[in-house]
Design a protein around this motif. Structure first.
Motif, PDB file in Angstrom:
ATOM      1  N   GLY A  51      13.333  44.641  77.879  1.00 41.06           N
ATOM      2  CA  GLY A  51      13.588  43.620  76.875  1.00 41.06           C
ATOM      3  C   GLY A  51      14.836  42.829  77.193  1.00 41.06           C
ATOM      4  O   GLY A  51      15.303  42.803  78.339  1.00 41.06           O
ATOM      5  N   SER A  52      15.412  42.173  76.184  1.00 35.54           N
ATOM      6  CA  SER A  52      16.641  41.410  76.387  1.00 35.54           C
ATOM      7  C   SER A  52      17.787  42.354  76.723  1.00 35.54           C
ATOM      8  O   SER A  52      17.847  43.476  76.242  1.00 35.54           O
ATOM      9  N   LYS A  53      18.722  41.892  77.565  1.00 40.59           N
ATOM     10  CA  LYS A  53      19.730  42.795  78.131  1.00 40.59           C
ATOM     11  C   LYS A  53      21.173  42.402  77.827  1.00 40.59           C
ATOM     12  O   LYS A  53      22.089  43.075  78.287  1.00 40.59           O
ATOM     13  N   THR A  54      21.394  41.332  77.111  1.00 38.68           N
ATOM     14  CA  THR A  54      22.761  40.902  76.808  1.00 38.68           C
ATOM     15  C   THR A  54      22.910  40.588  75.320  1.00 38.68           C
ATOM     16  O   THR A  54      21.934  40.250  74.635  1.00 38.68           O
ATOM     17  N   ILE A  55      24.141  40.700  74.828  1.00 36.21           N
ATOM     18  CA  ILE A  55      24.461  40.280  73.461  1.00 36.21           C
ATOM     19  C   ILE A  55      24.606  38.763  73.456  1.00 36.21           C
ATOM     20  O   ILE A  55      25.296  38.197  74.291  1.00 36.21           O
ATOM     21  N   ALA A  56      23.937  38.121  72.516  1.00 33.97           N
ATOM     22  CA  ALA A  56      24.000  36.664  72.412  1.00 33.97           C
ATOM     23  C   ALA A  56      24.221  36.288  70.952  1.00 33.97           C
ATOM     24  O   ALA A  56      23.414  36.641  70.088  1.00 33.97           O
ATOM     25  N   ASP A  57      25.319  35.601  70.675  1.00 32.11           N
ATOM     26  CA  ASP A  57      25.671  35.201  69.302  1.00 32.11           C
ATOM     27  C   ASP A  57      25.680  36.396  68.353  1.00 32.11           C
ATOM     28  O   ASP A  57      25.277  36.288  67.194  1.00 32.11           O
ATOM     29  N   GLY A  58      26.134  37.550  68.858  1.00 33.25           N
ATOM     30  CA  GLY A  58      26.259  38.730  68.019  1.00 33.25           C
ATOM     31  C   GLY A  58      25.011  39.553  67.846  1.00 33.25           C
ATOM     32  O   GLY A  58      25.048  40.612  67.214  1.00 33.25           O
ATOM     33  N   VAL A  59      23.871  39.108  68.404  1.00 32.18           N
ATOM     34  CA  VAL A  59      22.614  39.839  68.280  1.00 32.18           C
ATOM     35  C   VAL A  59      22.483  40.808  69.450  1.00 32.18           C
ATOM     36  O   VAL A  59      22.580  40.420  70.612  1.00 32.18           O
ATOM     37  N   LEU A  60      22.243  42.081  69.140  1.00 34.88           N
ATOM     38  CA  LEU A  60      22.194  43.123  70.157  1.00 34.88           C
ATOM     39  C   LEU A  60      20.916  43.031  70.994  1.00 34.88           C
ATOM     40  O   LEU A  60      19.865  42.622  70.494  1.00 34.88           O
ATOM     41  N   PRO A  61      20.975  43.436  72.262  1.00 36.51           N
ATOM     42  CA  PRO A  61      19.784  43.403  73.126  1.00 36.51           C
ATOM     43  C   PRO A  61      18.770  44.463  72.745  1.00 36.51           C
ATOM     44  O   PRO A  61      19.094  45.469  72.114  1.00 36.51           O
ATOM     45  N   THR A  62      17.515  44.238  73.158  1.00 39.10           N
ATOM     46  CA  THR A  62      16.417  45.145  72.817  1.00 39.10           C
ATOM     47  C   THR A  62      16.060  46.097  73.948  1.00 39.10           C
ATOM     48  O   THR A  62      15.258  47.012  73.748  1.00 39.10           O
ATOM     49  N   ASN A  63      16.627  45.909  75.132  1.00 39.01           N
ATOM     50  CA  ASN A  63      16.245  46.731  76.281  1.00 39.01           C
ATOM     51  C   ASN A  63      16.576  48.206  76.059  1.00 39.01           C
ATOM     52  O   ASN A  63      17.677  48.559  75.639  1.00 39.01           O
ATOM     53  N   HIS A  64      15.589  49.084  76.327  1.00 38.18           N
ATOM     54  CA  HIS A  64      15.752  50.542  76.230  1.00 38.18           C
ATOM     55  C   HIS A  64      16.202  50.977  74.830  1.00 38.18           C
ATOM     56  O   HIS A  64      17.120  51.775  74.674  1.00 38.18           O
TER      57      HIS A  64
END
Length: 254
Positions: A51-64
């Motif tokens: 899934g997504s792997k970086t924090i963007a605008d305070g939203v946590l990533p979904t990977n693992h």
């Protein structure tokens, strides 16, 4: 990759991070409601392999990350039920916690009307924490149409999502269709495909590469009328979609 393309992808990931279906309750609804006087308790579990792997605008990533959703639904009449959801997430780097809750009333066309297809309408409203979804207050409008022909089954959920607080609150209704088709290979086992999408504001859709499209290879086990079991592996078809997930739904009627 051009910077403008990266920016578009990040924005789209944020804008669709937590609708009711996305990674917390991955399910195409059937039209039937829970029987009058009965309660259904369900656990929706899934794991995102890619899934997504970086924090963007305070939203946590979904990977693992594991997502665990508790759903409690009670049938009040033969055509009306109410569901309540408790969303949770389990992951490293501070990603474990309570995410939010939704409430979902649903009405169905009574069987006594003898319509040729099953029809119901679900309205789901709730909140989620900003670190899991930039849109922290939302409404899902889900019409449900399904039909069974012998061993074949199809359900179509032309869902609309509305944000009331967050970056999407002025976009209007977001079109997020879900479709399921399955075939009973035995009295117990059904195999099929499930589709989940998010195409952007209604009648003002995003470009294909900016849309979410996801396919699940799924199975349903009908080993008891009191139990529900659904499992599947899903893969994303666009760059802004989580690319690899596994889900399990286990439910018990009381």
């Amino acid at each position: 990759m051009p910077k403008c393309y990266i920016t578009i992808c990040i924005c789209l990931i944020l804008s669709v991070k937590l609708k009711a279906q996305d990674n917390y309750e991955i399910q195409v609804y059937g039209s039937e409601t829970v029987e009058k006087g009965h309660t259904m308790l369900e656990l929706h579990s899934n794991f995102t392999f890619d899934g997504s792997k970086t924090i963007a605008d305070g939203v946590l990533p979904t990977n693992h990350v594991f997502h665990e959703t508790i759903e409690i639904t009670h049938g009040w009449t033969p055509w009306f039920e109410t569901g309540f959801y408790i969303f949770n997430t389990i992951g490293n780097d501070g990603r474990t916690g309570y995410v939010g809750s939704h409430i979902r009333p649903r009405v169905a066309v009574p069987e006594s009307w003898k319509w040729p297809v099953g029809v119901s309408l679900s309205l789901e409203f709730g909140f989620q924490k900003a670190q899991y979804d930039a849109n922290t207050s939302s409404l899902e409008i889900r019409p449900i149409i399904d039909k069974k022909w012998g061993s074949w089954y199809i359900s179509v959920n032309p869902t609309l999502d509305q944000s009331f607080k967050g970056p999407d609150q002025h976009l209007g209704l977001i079109f997020s269709p879900n479709i399921k088709g399955s075939y009973d290979v035995s009295k117990v086992v059904a195999l099929g495909l499930e589709y989940y999408g998010s195409t952007g504001p209604f009648f003002n859709y995003y470009l294909i590469r900016q849309q979410e499209h996801q396919i699940f290879i799924a199975t349903d086990l009908n080993f008891s009328p009191d139990w529900e079991f659904n499992a599947g592996y899903g893969f994303g078809l666009t760059g802004v979609t989580d690319r690899s997930l596994f889900k399990v739904i286990l439910g018990r009627r009381f």
